[in-house]
Design a protein around this motif. Structure first.
Motif, PDB file in Angstrom:
ATOM      1  N   LYS A 164       0.827  -1.204   0.000  1.00 53.46           N
ATOM      2  CA  LYS A 164       0.000   0.000   0.000  1.00 53.46           C
ATOM      3  C   LYS A 164       0.860   1.251   0.000  1.00 53.46           C
ATOM      4  O   LYS A 164       0.633   2.190  -0.782  1.00 53.46           O
ATOM      5  N   LEU A 165       1.870   1.293   0.877  1.00 51.29           N
ATOM      6  CA  LEU A 165       2.720   2.484   1.006  1.00 51.29           C
ATOM      7  C   LEU A 165       3.474   2.787  -0.281  1.00 51.29           C
ATOM      8  O   LEU A 165       3.697   3.960  -0.618  1.00 51.29           O
ATOM      9  N   GLU A 166       3.854   1.756  -1.017  1.00 55.19           N
ATOM     10  CA  GLU A 166       4.636   1.945  -2.234  1.00 55.19           C
ATOM     11  C   GLU A 166       3.770   2.020  -3.487  1.00 55.19           C
ATOM     12  O   GLU A 166       4.289   2.058  -4.603  1.00 55.19           O
ATOM     13  N   GLY A 167       2.437   2.024  -3.311  1.00 59.57           N
ATOM     14  CA  GLY A 167       1.527   2.225  -4.433  1.00 59.57           C
ATOM     15  C   GLY A 167       1.458   1.080  -5.410  1.00 59.57           C
ATOM     16  O   GLY A 167       1.153   1.282  -6.595  1.00 59.57           O
ATOM     17  N   ARG A 168       1.711  -0.123  -4.916  1.00 55.85           N
ATOM     18  CA  ARG A 168       1.605  -1.295  -5.789  1.00 55.85           C
ATOM     19  C   ARG A 168       0.214  -1.915  -5.659  1.00 55.85           C
ATOM     20  O   ARG A 168      -0.572  -1.534  -4.806  1.00 55.85           O
ATOM     21  N   VAL A 169      -0.069  -2.891  -6.491  1.00 53.47           N
ATOM     22  CA  VAL A 169      -1.428  -3.397  -6.644  1.00 53.47           C
ATOM     23  C   VAL A 169      -1.692  -4.584  -5.712  1.00 53.47           C
ATOM     24  O   VAL A 169      -0.817  -5.412  -5.477  1.00 53.47           O
ATOM     25  N   CYS A 170      -2.928  -4.636  -5.200  1.00 53.20           N
ATOM     26  CA  CYS A 170      -3.382  -5.765  -4.389  1.00 53.20           C
ATOM     27  C   CYS A 170      -4.675  -6.320  -4.969  1.00 53.20           C
ATOM     28  O   CYS A 170      -5.466  -5.587  -5.569  1.00 53.20           O
ATOM     29  N   GLY A 171      -4.901  -7.612  -4.767  1.00 56.51           N
ATOM     30  CA  GLY A 171      -6.139  -8.238  -5.205  1.00 56.51           C
ATOM     31  C   GLY A 171      -6.609  -9.249  -4.186  1.00 56.51           C
ATOM     32  O   GLY A 171      -5.803  -9.792  -3.423  1.00 56.51           O
ATOM     33  N   ALA A 172      -7.895  -9.493  -4.156  1.00 57.26           N
ATOM     34  CA  ALA A 172      -8.450 -10.474  -3.225  1.00 57.26           C
ATOM     35  C   ALA A 172      -9.708 -11.078  -3.811  1.00 57.26           C
ATOM     36  O   ALA A 172     -10.450 -10.429  -4.555  1.00 57.26           O
ATOM     37  N   VAL A 173      -9.936 -12.342  -3.448  1.00 59.53           N
ATOM     38  CA  VAL A 173     -11.102 -13.069  -3.911  1.00 59.53           C
ATOM     39  C   VAL A 173     -11.943 -13.479  -2.710  1.00 59.53           C
ATOM     40  O   VAL A 173     -11.423 -13.986  -1.714  1.00 59.53           O
ATOM     41  N   CYS A 174     -13.243 -13.215  -2.785  1.00 61.66           N
ATOM     42  CA  CYS A 174     -14.204 -13.720  -1.823  1.00 61.66           C
ATOM     43  C   CYS A 174     -13.844 -13.358  -0.381  1.00 61.66           C
ATOM     44  O   CYS A 174     -13.682 -12.188  -0.054  1.00 61.66           O
ATOM     45  N   SER A 175     -13.694 -14.342   0.484  1.00 63.88           N
ATOM     46  CA  SER A 175     -13.512 -14.068   1.909  1.00 63.88           C
ATOM     47  C   SER A 175     -12.216 -13.346   2.232  1.00 63.88           C
ATOM     48  O   SER A 175     -12.101 -12.735   3.306  1.00 63.88           O
ATOM     49  N   SER A 176     -11.239 -13.355   1.324  1.00 62.79           N
ATOM     50  CA  SER A 176      -9.979 -12.665   1.599  1.00 62.79           C
ATOM     51  C   SER A 176     -10.093 -11.148   1.479  1.00 62.79           C
ATOM     52  O   SER A 176      -9.152 -10.431   1.835  1.00 62.79           O
ATOM     53  N   LEU A 177     -11.239 -10.664   0.992  1.00 62.82           N
ATOM     54  CA  LEU A 177     -11.438  -9.212   1.004  1.00 62.82           C
ATOM     55  C   LEU A 177     -11.348  -8.664   2.424  1.00 62.82           C
ATOM     56  O   LEU A 177     -10.919  -7.528   2.637  1.00 62.82           O
ATOM     57  N   ALA A 178     -11.735  -9.495   3.399  1.00 54.64           N
ATOM     58  CA  ALA A 178     -11.684  -9.059   4.796  1.00 54.64           C
ATOM     59  C   ALA A 178     -10.255  -8.742   5.225  1.00 54.64           C
ATOM     60  O   ALA A 178     -10.038  -7.862   6.074  1.00 54.64           O
ATOM     61  N   GLN A 224      -6.475  -4.300   6.703  1.00 54.85           N
ATOM     62  CA  GLN A 224      -5.203  -3.606   6.478  1.00 54.85           C
ATOM     63  C   GLN A 224      -5.394  -2.202   5.926  1.00 54.85           C
ATOM     64  O   GLN A 224      -4.425  -1.526   5.577  1.00 54.85           O
ATOM     65  N   GLY A 225      -6.642  -1.762   5.851  1.00 53.01           N
ATOM     66  CA  GLY A 225      -6.929  -0.409   5.384  1.00 53.01           C
ATOM     67  C   GLY A 225      -6.782  -0.214   3.895  1.00 53.01           C
ATOM     68  O   GLY A 225      -6.698   0.921   3.414  1.00 53.01           O
ATOM     69  N   LEU A 226      -6.795  -1.312   3.142  1.00 52.67           N
ATOM     70  CA  LEU A 226      -6.605  -1.230   1.690  1.00 52.67           C
ATOM     71  C   LEU A 226      -7.902  -1.038   0.918  1.00 52.67           C
ATOM     72  O   LEU A 226      -7.876  -0.827  -0.295  1.00 52.67           O
ATOM     73  N   LEU A 227      -9.041  -1.126   1.622  1.00 56.20           N
ATOM     74  CA  LEU A 227     -10.329  -0.993   0.932  1.00 56.20           C
ATOM     75  C   LEU A 227     -11.086   0.274   1.319  1.00 56.20           C
ATOM     76  O   LEU A 227     -12.262   0.412   1.012  1.00 56.20           O
ATOM     77  N   THR A 228     -10.406   1.199   1.985  1.00 57.47           N
ATOM     78  CA  THR A 228     -11.044   2.462   2.355  1.00 57.47           C
ATOM     79  C   THR A 228     -11.443   3.234   1.103  1.00 57.47           C
ATOM     80  O   THR A 228     -10.609   3.503   0.231  1.00 57.47           O
ATOM     81  N   ASN A 229     -12.721   3.557   1.000  1.00 55.37           N
ATOM     82  CA  ASN A 229     -13.270   4.277  -0.158  1.00 55.37           C
ATOM     83  C   ASN A 229     -13.028   3.539  -1.477  1.00 55.37           C
ATOM     84  O   ASN A 229     -12.929   4.167  -2.539  1.00 55.37           O
ATOM     85  N   VAL A 230     -12.939   2.218  -1.399  1.00 54.67           N
ATOM     86  CA  VAL A 230     -12.730   1.402  -2.593  1.00 54.67           C
ATOM     87  C   VAL A 230     -13.980   0.578  -2.861  1.00 54.67           C
ATOM     88  O   VAL A 230     -14.528  -0.054  -1.952  1.00 54.67           O
ATOM     89  N   LYS A 231     -14.432   0.572  -4.097  1.00 52.25           N
ATOM     90  CA  LYS A 231     -15.565  -0.271  -4.473  1.00 52.25           C
ATOM     91  C   LYS A 231     -15.051  -1.686  -4.702  1.00 52.25           C
ATOM     92  O   LYS A 231     -14.047  -1.900  -5.392  1.00 52.25           O
ATOM     93  N   THR A 232     -15.736  -2.661  -4.120  1.00 54.42           N
ATOM     94  CA  THR A 232     -15.311  -4.052  -4.261  1.00 54.42           C
ATOM     95  C   THR A 232     -16.420  -4.905  -4.853  1.00 54.42           C
ATOM     96  O   THR A 232     -17.594  -4.524  -4.841  1.00 54.42           O
TER      97      THR A 232
END
Length: 423
Positions: A339-353, A358-366
Motif C-alpha cells: 500500500k505504502l509503495e503504491g503497488r497493486v493488491c487483489g483479493a477473492v471472496c472471503s480474503s477481502l476481509a 489492512q486499510g486497503l479498501l477504504t473508499n474502494v468499491k469491491t
C-alpha cells in the motif's frame, strides 16, 4: 445408428460454441461449501481421477473439487513413479495414491483430465488403460476433457460409435462424423468436454449423472449462477495505470483451507500470459491442503518470498484459508508495504476481509459490495476484487488485460476455451 446426446440440466445445458458467463451466487459473503441435504442423502460414489506429468491442473482440481462438493469419494491417482506431479503450468499436485493401487477397484466414474504432455502420460499407462476399458465394457461412466478424448480414448478404442467433443486444437484428431463442437457432449456412458474454460460445466454434468439433477443444481448454485447477457463481467472505476516492468511479478500466498480452484485457476492463467507467478505458503510446510482436500505444493515459504517485491499480491478465498492468511505477520507486513509503495493488491471472496483490516479498501468499491447482478470482478485504482469461484477465470483474465491489453487476455481465453468479450 448414432448415439444420442443426453440433455444436461437447464442451468448448464450443453451448447455449441463457447460457454455462457457465470458469477458467484453470494454478493457480500462467500458461501461455505458444506454438505447440503441433497448431498447428505445422496449415495456415496467412487471416482477415479488419474493425473500425470503435464496434466492440465485447472481441469484436475476443478473436477476433484466439484465432485467432492457433491459427496463423491474422489481418488486422485498418479500414473508416475511418485505421487507429486507437476501440471502443465507448473503447479505441483500431490495424488492420493499410485495408479497401481487402483487396479481391481470398482469405480462409478473414471474421468481423465487433459493437458500436454499429461494426456500422453495417461495414454501410455497400461494399468489405467485396463481400468478404463473395463469401465466402458461394464457400462459404467467414463469421461475425458480437452486433449484426452483424442490422445487417450481414441487409441484405446473407447470412442467407437460415440459422439464426442474435445479441445479445438485436437478436433481434427477425432473421428470426423462423430465429433461435435459442443462444450459438453454426453453419449451413453461417455461424457467429453473441451478445455479448462468448460471444466466446471463438465464436472456439473458428471455430478448430475452420478447423483441426479437435484444435487447438480444445488452444487451449481453454490458455485455460480448465469449472468444475463446485459450484465457486466468486469467493471473498472477510478482507472489507474498499473506501471509494471516488462516481466510483472505476482505473489499468491496460500494456506491450508484456501480455495484450490481459485489458486490453480489464477496461477494457470497468469502463467499462460507469461507472468512470473510465485505461490508462497504461510504454513510451516509448502504442502497445502485446499478447502476440498486437493493437495498442492507451493513454490516456497512466504518468509522466503518476502525477500522480493511484487507488482501484485493476490489473496485467494476460502474461509479457513483466509483466516490463516490473516494471522501471518509476514503477509500483513507485505500488504502494508504494498500500500505504502503504491503497488497493486487483489483479493477473492472471503480474503477481502484481510484487505479491509489492512486499510486497503477504504473508499474502494469491491465486488462484494455489488449486487448479485453486478460485475463479478471490480477494479478500483490499485485494487482488484472478485466474488469467488464462479469469477476466478474472469478475475485472472482481468489482470492479464490490465497488464498487457485486451488482445492478450482474449488470446489466453481462447486457449482455455472460454468466452471473452471481443472489446
Amino acid at each position: 445408428m448414432a448415439a444420442m446426446a443426453t440433455p444436461l440440466p437447464r442451468s448448464f445445458r450443453a451448447r455449441s460454441g463457447l460457454p455462457r458467463r457465470f458469477s458467484i451466487v453470494s454478493s457480500s459473503i462467500c458461501l461455505e461449501r458444506r454438505p447440503t441435504a441433497a448431498t447428505a442423502l445422496a449415495p456415496k460414489k467412487k471416482v477415479l481421477l488419474p493425473i500425470g506429468m503435464g496434466t492440465e491442473e485447472i481441469e484436475a482440481v476443478v473436477l476433484a473439487d466439484v465432485l467432492r462438493r457433491a459427496g463423491a469419494e474422489v481418488l486422485v491417482a498418479s500414473v508416475e513413479t511418485k505421487l507429486e506431479v507437476e501440471g502443465s503450468s507448473g503447479t505441483k499436485i500431490v495424488a492420493d495414491a499410485p495408479i497401481g493401487d487402483c487396479f481391481g477397484e470398482i469405480f462409478d466414474l473414471v474421468v481423465l483430465p487433459g493437458g500436454m504432455p499429461g494426456a500422453t502420460r495417461l495414454r501410455d499407462c497400461e494399468i489405467l488403460q485396463k481400468i478404463t476399458c473395463k469401465q466402458a465394457e461394464e457400462k459404467r461412466l467414463y469421461g475425458a476433457i480437452c486433449a484426452a478424448p483424442a490422445v487417450v480414448l481414441k487409441p484405446w478404442g473407447l470412442l467407437r460409435r460415440k459422439q464426442m467433443t474435445g479441445h479445438p486444437a485436437f478436433m481434427d484428431k477425432l473421428p470426423t462424423f462423430w465429433a461435435v463442437k459442443s462444450n459438453i457432449q454426453v453419449s451413453g456412458e461417455l461424457t467429453t468436454s473441451r478445455g479448462p474454460g468448460t471444466a466446471i460445466d463438465f464436472a456439473l454434468s458428471l455430478v448430475e449423472q452420478l447423483f441426479g439433477s437435484g444435487v447438480s443444481e444445488v452444487i451449481g448454485e453454490q458455485l455460480l449462477i448465469q449472468v444475463n447477457d446485459g450484465s457486466l463481467r468486469k467493471e473498472e472505476v477510478n482507472p489507474s495505470e498499473w506501471s509494471f516492468g516488462q516481466n510483472p511479478r505476482v505473489l499468491i500466498p496460500v494456506a491450508n483451507g484456501s480455495e484450490g480452484m481459485e489458486v490453480v485457476t489464477t496461477v494457470d492463467i497468469l502463467r499462460r500470459a507469461k507472468i512470473d507467478v510465485v505461490v508462497a505458503s504461510v504454513e510451516r510446510s509448502t504442502k497445502i491442503s485446499t478447502s476440498q482436500n486437493s493437495t498442492i505444493i507451493a513454490d516456497k515459504s512466504l518468509s522466503a518470498a518476502a525477500e522480493s517485491k511484487y507488482d501484485l499480491i493476490v489473496l485467494p478465498g476460502g474461509t479457513a484459508g483466509a483466516e490463516r492468511l490473516h494471522k501471518s505477520r509476514v503477509l500483513r507486513k507485505m500488504l502494508k508495504e504494498q500500500k505504502l509503495e503504491g503497488r497493486v493488491c487483489g483479493a477473492v471472496c472471503s480474503s477481502l476481509a484481510i484487505l479491509q483490516k489492512q486499510g486497503l479498501l477504504t473508499n474502494v468499491k469491491t465486488a462484494a459490495q455489488s449486487s448479485g447482478e453486478g460485475a463479478g470482478v471490480i477494479i478500483d485504482g490499485k485494487v482488484i476484487t472478485s466474488r469467488g469461484l464462479g469469477t476466478a477465470i474472469d478475475f485472472s483474465l482481468a489482470v492479464v488485460g490490465k497488464l498487457f491489453g485486451h488482445a492478450r487476455a482474449r488470446s489466453v481465453a481462447e486457449g482455455i476455451v472460454y468466452e471473452y468479450p471481443r472489446q
